[in-house]
Write an enzyme that holds these catalytic residues in place. Sequence first.
Site, PDB file in Angstrom:
ATOM      1  N   LYS A 147     -40.803  -7.566 -10.131  1.00 48.66           N
ATOM      2  CA  LYS A 147     -39.439  -7.979  -9.827  1.00 48.66           C
ATOM      3  C   LYS A 147     -39.318  -9.498  -9.835  1.00 48.66           C
ATOM      4  O   LYS A 147     -38.384 -10.055 -10.418  1.00 48.66           O
ATOM      5  CB  LYS A 147     -38.993  -7.441  -8.468  1.00 48.66           C
TER       6      LYS A 147
ATOM      7  N   ASP B 265     -34.303  -4.588  -7.965  1.00 51.95           N
ATOM      8  CA  ASP B 265     -34.646  -4.565  -6.547  1.00 51.95           C
ATOM      9  C   ASP B 265     -34.191  -3.229  -5.979  1.00 51.95           C
ATOM     10  O   ASP B 265     -33.813  -2.313  -6.716  1.00 51.95           O
ATOM     11  CB  ASP B 265     -34.013  -5.746  -5.808  1.00 51.95           C
TER      12      ASP B 265
END
Length: 218
Positions: free
Chosen positions: A127, A145
Amino acid sequence: MDQQRIILIYERLRKTQPTFVETDNDWIAKGLSSTPFKALVSVAISTMTTEKRTIDACTALYDKISTPQQLLQLEDEELSSLIKPAAHYNRKTKNLKKMCQQLIERHNGEVPCTRDELLALTGVGRKCTDILMHFTFSEPTIAVDTHVHRVVNRLGMTHTISREDTADAINQITPLKFKHHAHEWIIQHGMKICIARKPKCSECSLTDFCDHYQNEVK
């Protein structure tokens, strides 16, 4: 989900959700990504931490340092105290020190601009890498996320378990023209409308495309 429905979803999101620069975004206003180094440290600190706590931690830290060399000069106790609003601040203190040492030894103190080099840094995962590649190095990619993962799976755009699999899937099916702002639209939709415990389906502009609404709410 067929490509036409995916396009229509993004068209709706574009009309209903602003981009970050169109909002009073504290992350931008407080300089958390004003340099590649700050962007890297900010996303590393942000893991498992709310945006507000991340901003508090990073604002305190950047009042003291702005380079890897300066961060390494901080005592561990002082660094931990500065980033204490963030979750797992003691572990992140150790990771940030290792990461800064790696930047100096491997990259002359500069933040690398390739995926493999970013992923090789301590404390930097998928991420974080996607966020940096997109917002710092202008690669058309969607960072995933918890909000993005939830929204695209509820909609039925993806059917995935892990965020990594979601990132692979959503990047594969999203047309290039939407990738520049897709992360921003989806994350804000997830924070405002498609919230975790009780989504606000009555306020949602995407219910006619949403698997969760059609199968479990309607």
